[in-house]
Enzyme design. Structure first.
Site, mmCIF file in Angstrom:
data_model
loop_
_atom_site.group_PDB
_atom_site.id
_atom_site.type_symbol
_atom_site.label_atom_id
_atom_site.label_comp_id
_atom_site.label_asym_id
_atom_site.label_seq_id
_atom_site.Cartn_x
_atom_site.Cartn_y
_atom_site.Cartn_z
ATOM 1 N N GLY A 161 5.990 -6.378 5.111
ATOM 2 C CA GLY A 161 5.864 -4.991 4.878
ATOM 3 C C GLY A 161 5.269 -4.027 6.046
ATOM 4 N NE ARG A 162 -1.208 -3.991 5.648
ATOM 5 C CZ ARG A 162 -1.896 -3.088 5.068
ATOM 6 N NH1 ARG A 162 -2.215 -1.873 5.440
ATOM 7 N NH2 ARG A 162 -2.028 -3.384 3.759
ATOM 8 C CB CYS A 213 -10.863 20.437 -4.525
ATOM 9 S SG CYS A 213 -10.418 22.196 -3.539
ATOM 10 C CE1 TYR A 259 -5.556 0.120 -2.027
ATOM 11 C CE2 TYR A 259 -4.888 1.177 0.057
ATOM 12 C CZ TYR A 259 -4.494 0.770 -1.219
ATOM 13 O OH TYR A 259 -3.226 0.879 -1.909
ATOM 14 C CE1 TYR A 280 2.380 -1.038 0.934
ATOM 15 C CE2 TYR A 280 1.367 -1.841 2.886
ATOM 16 C CZ TYR A 280 2.314 -2.026 2.008
ATOM 17 O OH TYR A 280 2.835 -3.194 1.728
ATOM 18 N NE ARG A 308 -3.329 1.357 4.126
ATOM 19 C CZ ARG A 308 -4.328 0.835 4.775
ATOM 20 N NH1 ARG A 308 -4.987 1.443 5.928
ATOM 21 N NH2 ARG A 308 -4.876 -0.333 4.596
HETATM 22 N N1 LLP Z 1 5.614 -8.932 -1.196
HETATM 23 C C1 LLP Z 1 5.011 -8.696 -2.202
HETATM 24 C C2 LLP Z 1 5.037 -9.187 -3.318
HETATM 25 C C3 LLP Z 1 3.850 -7.562 -2.054
HETATM 26 O O1 LLP Z 1 3.247 -7.252 -3.312
HETATM 27 C C4 LLP Z 1 3.815 -6.912 -0.889
HETATM 28 C C5 LLP Z 1 2.727 -5.830 -0.805
HETATM 29 C C6 LLP Z 1 4.395 -7.321 0.362
HETATM 30 C C7 LLP Z 1 5.319 -8.316 0.046
HETATM 31 C C8 LLP Z 1 4.169 -6.845 1.642
HETATM 32 O O2 LLP Z 1 2.876 -6.860 2.037
HETATM 33 P P1 LLP Z 1 2.605 -6.426 3.558
HETATM 34 O O3 LLP Z 1 3.349 -7.151 4.390
HETATM 35 O O4 LLP Z 1 2.741 -5.081 3.673
HETATM 36 O O5 LLP Z 1 1.051 -6.597 3.642
HETATM 37 N N2 LLP Z 1 -1.376 0.056 -0.395
HETATM 38 C C9 LLP Z 1 -2.047 -1.141 0.197
HETATM 39 C C10 LLP Z 1 -1.209 -2.346 0.356
HETATM 40 C C11 LLP Z 1 -0.531 -2.635 -1.045
HETATM 41 C C12 LLP Z 1 0.110 -4.003 -0.623
HETATM 42 C C13 LLP Z 1 1.289 -4.468 -1.970
HETATM 43 N N3 LLP Z 1 2.035 -5.352 -1.916
HETATM 44 C C14 LLP Z 1 -2.422 -0.711 1.701
HETATM 45 O O6 LLP Z 1 -2.398 0.653 1.852
HETATM 46 O O7 LLP Z 1 -3.269 -1.238 2.340
#
Ligand code: LLP
Length: 423
Positions: free
Chosen positions: A278-279, A345, A319, A374, A315
């Site tokens: 994702g990220r 606020c 976090y 995100y 974020r």
């Molecule tokens: N696959 C599964 C099953 C997941 O739960 C996630 C992310 C991904 C793939 C993708 O992960 P990435 O490649 O994006 O790291 N809101 C948080 C991040 C939460 C990630 C949740 N799951 C932040 O802003 O850091």
């Protein structure tokens, strides 16, 4: 050129679009993504995967904007979804259902039904109850559901505790023992084809070791299951690859290094490899444009107050995440140390503490970097702040992918005078 001379344009351009001009056209705060930067990431990962039977399924939660999903669809990328809403967005954007995998511990019966009817490729199943429910739903629809068992490898991803998912204490996945049991029960689960393994240990992972450990465990289980006569059609290695939020500190693995670790761990595996980044695909392609509302000298700290807030980018408050914040056209002024905050606020509405920048003044345009993942996807209307606009840039062109929410849209579906009814 809207009445201005060339000299009045700032130098700050991204994807050949002048940001000051864009901010005037679209208003702030505003999420901006470079389509060409996203494509570059896609190609980099696809190149690294050369020669493998691999399918990238973009984790929609990172950036569910349908225009972004369309970029993915155009590049042959599928989707990793976690809700009916994400399924609908992926389908709207033209992502092939046969390239969609469904993850998450809380799929509802309705969501299972919708996904089966859409013909998705696979369910990543996380509990026995979910497995049995999926069997019932698939039987009712007279369909066969492909299942990958999400393994909890009990590995520490060495990332923020709130985005770690691979320790035994986390709610995700099942133990290898439980997975063995599911495979053994296959004959009784007639509408399921349990033929995949899945692992995802967390997000913003900056070292390769946690990935290696998790993949080694999955590879061992796979050999054992194959030796017992089971077919493992796919191994889904999840997402989690981190990006560089801080130039100086975050040393993220390259796509080639990351894929190298996957190749190594799965060197004797002949089936399909699924990836759910994702990220990594979108974070660095995005930024949040925001203007300085004012600065304020407190008793002990100096605050820089922006027109973006924690509802636009959660974020840092959730976090303690670090995002680089810079002036789009920095002025040659003395440096000041600020706490950079939004108008919401509560004190959690702080983007950064103790940031030293050339003095910034009201009206000046700032950018919060690395917000392609995100940020908008986690936005809310807290403090009744409408959702910000989202814009795509592409080599000298720009387009609004989502316009700023109006007050009426923000209140849609909400009644002022209630229509009370007896039960
Ligand atoms: N696959 C599964 C099953 C997941 O739960 C996630 C992310 C991904 C793939 C993708 O992960 P990435 O490649 O994006 O790291 N809101 C948080 C991040 C939460 C990630 C949740 N799951 C932040 O802003 O850091």
């Amino acid at each position: 050129m809207d009445g201005r001379t060339l000299a009045e344009f700032s130098n700050a351009t991204v994807d050949r679009i002048d940001l000051e001009w864009l901010a005037r056209r679209v208003g702030t705060p505003c999420h901006v993504y470079s389509a060409s930067a996203i494509r570059q990431r896609i190609h980099e990962l696809q190149r690294a995967l050369g020669g493998l039977d691999a399918q990238i399924c973009f984790a929609v939660k990172a950036n569910p904007l349908r225009a972004v999903l369309r970029l993915m669809a155009d590049a042959g990328i599928g989707a990793d979804i976690v809700s009916a809403g994400e399924l609908q967005r992926a389908l709207d954007a033209g992502i092939d259902p046969q390239r969609i995998v469904f993850s998450g511990v809380g799929k509802s019966i309705d969501e299972m039904r919708m996904a089966l009817e859409a013909g998705i490729a696979r369910f990543n199943v996380e509990s026995r109850d979910e497995l049995d429910s999926l069997q019932l739903v698939a039987a009712e629809l007279d369909q066969i559901a492909n299942v990958a068992v999400r393994i909890n490898p009990d590995v520490d991803a060495q990332t923020h505790a709130k985005i770690s998912t691979g320790k035994a204490a986390n709610k995700f996945g099942v133990s290898a023992d439980e997975a063995r049991q599911w495979f053994a029960d296959r004959p009784r689960l007639r509408n399921l084809r349990i033929n995949g393994l899945h692992v995802h240990i967390g997000s913003q992972i900056l070292g390769l070791d946690p990935f290696r450990d998790a993949l080694d465990r999955v590879a061992t289980l796979r050999r054992e299951l194959e030796a017992a006569g089971h077919v493992i059609h796919s191994i889904d290695v999840g997402g989690g690859l981190g990006v560089r939020y801080r130039e100086a500190d975050d040393a993220a693995p390259t796509a080639a290094e990351y894929v190298g670790a996957i190749r190594h761990a799965l060197h004797d595996y002949r089936g399909r490899i699924v990836l759910e980044p994702g990220r990594w695909l979108v974070a660095e392609a995005g930024f949040l444009l925001t203007r300085v509302l004012r600065s304020k000298q407190g008793d002990s700290r100096r605050f820089l107050i922006l027109d973006a807030a924690m509802n636009d980018l959660a974020r840092p408050s959730l976090y303690d995440a670090w995002h680089e914040i810079v002036a789009v056209s920095p002025q040659p002024r003395a440096e000041v140390t600020y706490d950079i905050v939004g108008p919401v606020c509560e004190s959690a509405d702080t983007f950064a503490r103790d940031r030293t920048l050339p003095e910034c003044r009201a009206g000046e345009l700032m950018m919060i970097r690395t917000t392609g993942a995100y940020a908008a996807s986690m936005a809310s209307t807290y403090n009744s702040r409408p959702l910000a606009a989202e814009v795509l840039l592409d080599r000298g062109r720009w387009a609004i992918a989502r316009r700023r929410q109006s007050h009426a849209e923000m209140c849609l579906g909400e009644a002022t005078t209630l229509d009370w009814q007896a039960q």
